[in-house]
Motif scaffolding. Structure first.
Motif, PDB file in Angstrom:
ATOM      1  N   HIS A 299      14.031  -1.866  16.713  1.00 33.55           N
ATOM      2  CA  HIS A 299      13.267  -2.594  17.722  1.00 33.55           C
ATOM      3  C   HIS A 299      12.405  -3.718  17.153  1.00 33.55           C
ATOM      4  O   HIS A 299      11.560  -4.264  17.861  1.00 33.55           O
ATOM      5  N   LEU A 300      12.607  -4.079  15.894  1.00 36.03           N
ATOM      6  CA  LEU A 300      11.786  -5.087  15.236  1.00 36.03           C
ATOM      7  C   LEU A 300      12.622  -6.280  14.822  1.00 36.03           C
ATOM      8  O   LEU A 300      13.709  -6.128  14.253  1.00 36.03           O
ATOM      9  N   ASP A 301      12.122  -7.471  15.111  1.00 33.72           N
ATOM     10  CA  ASP A 301      12.728  -8.723  14.643  1.00 33.72           C
ATOM     11  C   ASP A 301      11.633  -9.543  13.988  1.00 33.72           C
ATOM     12  O   ASP A 301      10.628  -9.866  14.630  1.00 33.72           O
ATOM     13  N   THR A 302      11.796  -9.872  12.708  1.00 35.35           N
ATOM     14  CA  THR A 302      10.747 -10.603  11.992  1.00 35.35           C
ATOM     15  C   THR A 302      11.340 -11.395  10.842  1.00 35.35           C
ATOM     16  O   THR A 302      12.395 -11.040  10.302  1.00 35.35           O
ATOM     17  N   ASN A 303      10.669 -12.473  10.457  1.00 34.35           N
ATOM     18  CA  ASN A 303      11.055 -13.200   9.257  1.00 34.35           C
ATOM     19  C   ASN A 303      10.182 -12.823   8.066  1.00 34.35           C
ATOM     20  O   ASN A 303      10.187 -13.512   7.044  1.00 34.35           O
ATOM     21  N   LEU A 304       9.429 -11.725   8.180  1.00 35.30           N
ATOM     22  CA  LEU A 304       8.749 -11.158   7.024  1.00 35.30           C
ATOM     23  C   LEU A 304       9.764 -10.508   6.095  1.00 35.30           C
ATOM     24  O   LEU A 304      10.721  -9.885   6.551  1.00 35.30           O
ATOM     25  N   THR A 305       9.541 -10.634   4.802  1.00 37.65           N
ATOM     26  CA  THR A 305      10.389  -9.965   3.832  1.00 37.65           C
ATOM     27  C   THR A 305       9.766  -8.628   3.431  1.00 37.65           C
ATOM     28  O   THR A 305       8.595  -8.347   3.722  1.00 37.65           O
ATOM     29  N   THR A 306      10.550  -7.824   2.733  1.00 34.84           N
ATOM     30  CA  THR A 306      10.042  -6.538   2.275  1.00 34.84           C
ATOM     31  C   THR A 306       8.865  -6.725   1.328  1.00 34.84           C
ATOM     32  O   THR A 306       7.871  -6.001   1.404  1.00 34.84           O
ATOM     33  N   ASN A 307       8.960  -7.692   0.421  1.00 35.36           N
ATOM     34  CA  ASN A 307       7.846  -7.948  -0.490  1.00 35.36           C
ATOM     35  C   ASN A 307       6.583  -8.318   0.268  1.00 35.36           C
ATOM     36  O   ASN A 307       5.468  -7.909  -0.098  1.00 35.36           O
ATOM     37  N   GLU A 308       6.736  -9.095   1.336  1.00 35.58           N
ATOM     38  CA  GLU A 308       5.564  -9.472   2.130  1.00 35.58           C
ATOM     39  C   GLU A 308       4.983  -8.263   2.855  1.00 35.58           C
ATOM     40  O   GLU A 308       3.761  -8.128   2.978  1.00 35.58           O
ATOM     41  N   LEU A 309       5.850  -7.376   3.342  1.00 37.23           N
ATOM     42  CA  LEU A 309       5.378  -6.146   3.980  1.00 37.23           C
ATOM     43  C   LEU A 309       4.563  -5.308   3.008  1.00 37.23           C
ATOM     44  O   LEU A 309       3.497  -4.786   3.336  1.00 37.23           O
ATOM     45  N   ILE A 310       5.058  -5.190   1.781  1.00 35.82           N
ATOM     46  CA  ILE A 310       4.350  -4.409   0.777  1.00 35.82           C
ATOM     47  C   ILE A 310       2.996  -5.043   0.466  1.00 35.82           C
ATOM     48  O   ILE A 310       1.971  -4.357   0.345  1.00 35.82           O
ATOM     49  N   ALA A 311       2.976  -6.376   0.345  1.00 36.60           N
ATOM     50  CA  ALA A 311       1.723  -7.071   0.049  1.00 36.60           C
ATOM     51  C   ALA A 311       0.709  -6.899   1.175  1.00 36.60           C
ATOM     52  O   ALA A 311      -0.482  -6.657   0.932  1.00 36.60           O
ATOM     53  N   ILE A 312       1.176  -7.004   2.419  1.00 34.57           N
ATOM     54  CA  ILE A 312       0.289  -6.805   3.566  1.00 34.57           C
ATOM     55  C   ILE A 312      -0.213  -5.371   3.600  1.00 34.57           C
ATOM     56  O   ILE A 312      -1.388  -5.112   3.880  1.00 34.57           O
ATOM     57  N   ALA A 313       0.681  -4.427   3.288  1.00 31.56           N
ATOM     58  CA  ALA A 313       0.297  -3.016   3.272  1.00 31.56           C
ATOM     59  C   ALA A 313      -0.808  -2.772   2.263  1.00 31.56           C
ATOM     60  O   ALA A 313      -1.826  -2.131   2.562  1.00 31.56           O
ATOM     61  N   GLY A 314      -0.628  -3.289   1.053  1.00 29.72           N
ATOM     62  CA  GLY A 314      -1.632  -3.072   0.019  1.00 29.72           C
ATOM     63  C   GLY A 314      -2.960  -3.697   0.363  1.00 29.72           C
ATOM     64  O   GLY A 314      -4.026  -3.118   0.112  1.00 29.72           O
ATOM     65  N   PHE A 315      -2.915  -4.883   0.963  1.00 29.61           N
ATOM     66  CA  PHE A 315      -4.159  -5.572   1.333  1.00 29.61           C
ATOM     67  C   PHE A 315      -4.877  -4.851   2.465  1.00 29.61           C
ATOM     68  O   PHE A 315      -6.079  -4.568   2.390  1.00 29.61           O
ATOM     69  N   THR A 316      -4.150  -4.518   3.526  1.00 28.50           N
ATOM     70  CA  THR A 316      -4.777  -3.957   4.712  1.00 28.50           C
ATOM     71  C   THR A 316      -5.237  -2.526   4.495  1.00 28.50           C
ATOM     72  O   THR A 316      -6.234  -2.089   5.069  1.00 28.50           O
ATOM     73  N   GLY A 317      -4.524  -1.779   3.654  1.00 26.37           N
ATOM     74  CA  GLY A 317      -4.888  -0.399   3.411  1.00 26.37           C
ATOM     75  C   GLY A 317      -6.254  -0.243   2.773  1.00 26.37           C
ATOM     76  O   GLY A 317      -6.838   0.841   2.795  1.00 26.37           O
ATOM     77  N   GLN A 318      -6.799  -1.310   2.201  1.00 27.81           N
ATOM     78  CA  GLN A 318      -8.107  -1.258   1.557  1.00 27.81           C
ATOM     79  C   GLN A 318      -9.239  -1.730   2.467  1.00 27.81           C
ATOM     80  O   GLN A 318     -10.399  -1.753   2.053  1.00 27.81           O
ATOM     81  N   LYS A 319      -8.930  -2.092   3.699  1.00 25.49           N
ATOM     82  CA  LYS A 319      -9.950  -2.630   4.594  1.00 25.49           C
ATOM     83  C   LYS A 319     -10.715  -1.512   5.292  1.00 25.49           C
ATOM     84  O   LYS A 319     -10.160  -0.471   5.623  1.00 25.49           O
ATOM     85  N   ASN A 320     -11.998  -1.739   5.534  1.00 32.70           N
ATOM     86  CA  ASN A 320     -12.776  -0.819   6.351  1.00 32.70           C
ATOM     87  C   ASN A 320     -13.090  -1.469   7.690  1.00 32.70           C
ATOM     88  O   ASN A 320     -12.680  -2.599   7.955  1.00 32.70           O
ATOM     89  N   ARG A 321     -13.816  -0.758   8.522  1.00 35.86           N
ATOM     90  CA  ARG A 321     -14.060  -1.194   9.903  1.00 35.86           C
ATOM     91  C   ARG A 321     -14.677  -2.594   9.979  1.00 35.86           C
ATOM     92  O   ARG A 321     -14.303  -3.413  10.816  1.00 35.86           O
TER      93      ARG A 321
END
Length: 480
Positions: A299-321
């Protein structure tokens, strides 16, 4: 105004002090889970991917976009091609610059697709397609330089120019020109903001995703009831704390049949986002990862790459409220004549202020306007119906402190308010932090869930205590 300070009546607050003010919360908030995932039901699939880098790597080891639609070279050129990731010593990708991602939730029914092969079922059935109107639209910014995530909600009825269609609702853009035309239309509306990537998620995937996640707990702010036999859409939710499965979550997200229409729906979606994020790091998520990844791929269509997903994951996972901001496109309702369309009319001056503060697009006049006296802000004080007396005392106190445009809202908060919140309704977290410093209590949050007509909404919680005062030489009351 310098980059390091902002002022009010001679009081200067530097950026470090601002950070302390804006992150101040009550005792209970400080005990909450400090790690938050990506915001928005439109990006919910990626939020789960952020739970574990290993799961993302399992999705693909290539740098190929997770795309289902094909774009022409001209359409590809709409999106910024500059590199977004670099690699650390362990060869794990990380964001190398701020990235803006347009997210669209797409609802398509059989009557939207004339050549749809689905048998005639006697009603407008949902179809797993990305070629329809954007039922919801978000612009997300992941900024490693300033260390925050911002989500700008764009109402589907926003009146704007769509190339080839003229003046129309912004949700037309995807239907007539796909993600490229949608991105161009959003960029034109938002002071030519650069858009790097897009994500389209079919509404059917949202329901399946929530089920795979195990549901979501939230407070339904009002009774919601609506029936549309033509779509087999039956909404029936009761006010109160609820556990919503995928079908009920979709009812909550799609409901817009009250006084505020789609704008009220945007506010409820932001409530949903907060609730979803708080639950996304539940250990059960890991156990359901195979199901969740299946939902993403289908159900997903995106021009994000896997590397970009990983980078976003690492960045966002460290955010607080305090590092996650949500704001709605400033505007107002129109008053259509009979037979005319209803629009959300964008307020371009306030849009420019949001783009300056949260997306680093700063017109010349913004600095001057932002240096104006924050006491001229329109501040709504909101409470539960049985707490109006305390709310009035907050109004009186703020007026004594020098805030001249404070009013007691008759729009009652219809859910429990345990802790006071200072809501930056229009995205102005600097002024909200200053008000918090003057009140001495409350949590600053940037989201548009307060009173629509306000700049700042103070939601008075049970933690509010009546302050003691001293008279200063200017004759005004000062809180001890």
């Amino acid at each position: 105004m310098s980059e390091g300070n902002f002022s009010r009546k001679g009081k200067f607050v530097n950026r470090q002090q601002f950070a302390k003010i804006s992150t101040s919360t009550s005792k209970n908030v400080s005990k909450s889970n400090p790690h938050w995932l990506l915001i928005g039901f439109g990006l919910s699939a990626i939020a789960v991917l952020s739970a574990t880098v290993g799961a993302i790597l399992a999705l693909s080891l290539s740098n190929t976009p997770l795309r289902q639609a094909r774009l022409t070279p001209a359409e590809e050129a709409v999106f910024n091609q500059e590199e977004t990731v670099s690699f650390d010593n362990l060869q794990i990708p990380k964001l190398s610059r701020p990235v803006n991602i347009l997210v669209m939730g797409i609802k398509v029914t059989t009557d939207d697709v004339p050549d749809q092969s689905t048998p005639d079922v006697g009603y407008h059935a949902l179809v797993n397609s990305f070629e329809g109107l954007s039922d919801s639209m978000l612009l997300l910014r992941f900024d490693p330089e300033k260390d925050y995530v911002t989500v700008l909600s764009i109402p589907r009825d926003t009146k704007t120019l769509v190339e080839g269609r003229g003046i129309t609702k912004i949700n037309d853009a995807n239907f007539h020109g796909g993600p490229a035309l949608a991105a161009e239309s959003v960029s034109n509306l938002l002071d030519d903001v650069q858009i790097d990537r897009y994500i389209r998620i079919n509404v059917q995937g949202v329901e399946k995703f929530i089920d795979a996640l195990g549901g979501v707990n939230l407070y339904v702010p009002q009774n919601m009831k609506y029936t549309d036999h033509s779509q087999h859409l039956y909404i029936d939710l009761k006010e109160g704390q609820q556990h919503l499965d995928g079908a009920k979550a979709l009812q909550f997200l799609r409901f817009r049949y009250d006084a505020y229409g789609d704008i009220g729906r945007v506010q409820r979606q932001q409530v949903f986002m907060r609730a979803l994020i708080e639950q996304a790091l539940n250990p059960r998520t890991i156990l359901r990862m195979p199901d969740i990844l299946s939902v993403v791929r289908a159900h997903l269509d995106t021009n994000l790459t896997t590397n970009e997903l990983i980078a976003i994951a690492g960045f966002t996972g460290q955010k607080n409220r305090s590092n996650i901001n949500m704001v709605m496109l400033p505007g107002d309702f129109n008053t259509p004549e009979e037979g005319e369309l209803s629009y959300w009319l964008p307020n371009h001056e306030k849009i420019s202020e949001i783009m300056a503060q949260h997306f680093q697009i700063e017109p010349d006049y913004y600095t001057a306007s932002h240096e104006s006296d924050p006491t001229k802000l329109k501040i709504a004080v909101q409470s539960n119906k049985d707490n109006q007396e305390t709310a009035q005392k907050v109004v009186d106190y703020l007026r004594e402190t020098g805030y001249n445009r404070v009013f007691l809202s008759q729009q009652f908060a219809n859910q429990p308010l345990l802790e006071t919140k200072i809501v930056a309704q229009q995205g102005d977290n600097y002024s909200a932090a200053q008000i918090r410093a003057d009140l001495g209590v409350g949590e600053v949050i940037v989201e548009s869930t307060g009173v629509l007509t306000s700049d700042i909404t103070i939601q008075v919680g049970q933690d509010w205590t009546i302050p003691e005062f001293n008279h200063h030489q200017d004759g005004k009351l000062k809180r001890i």
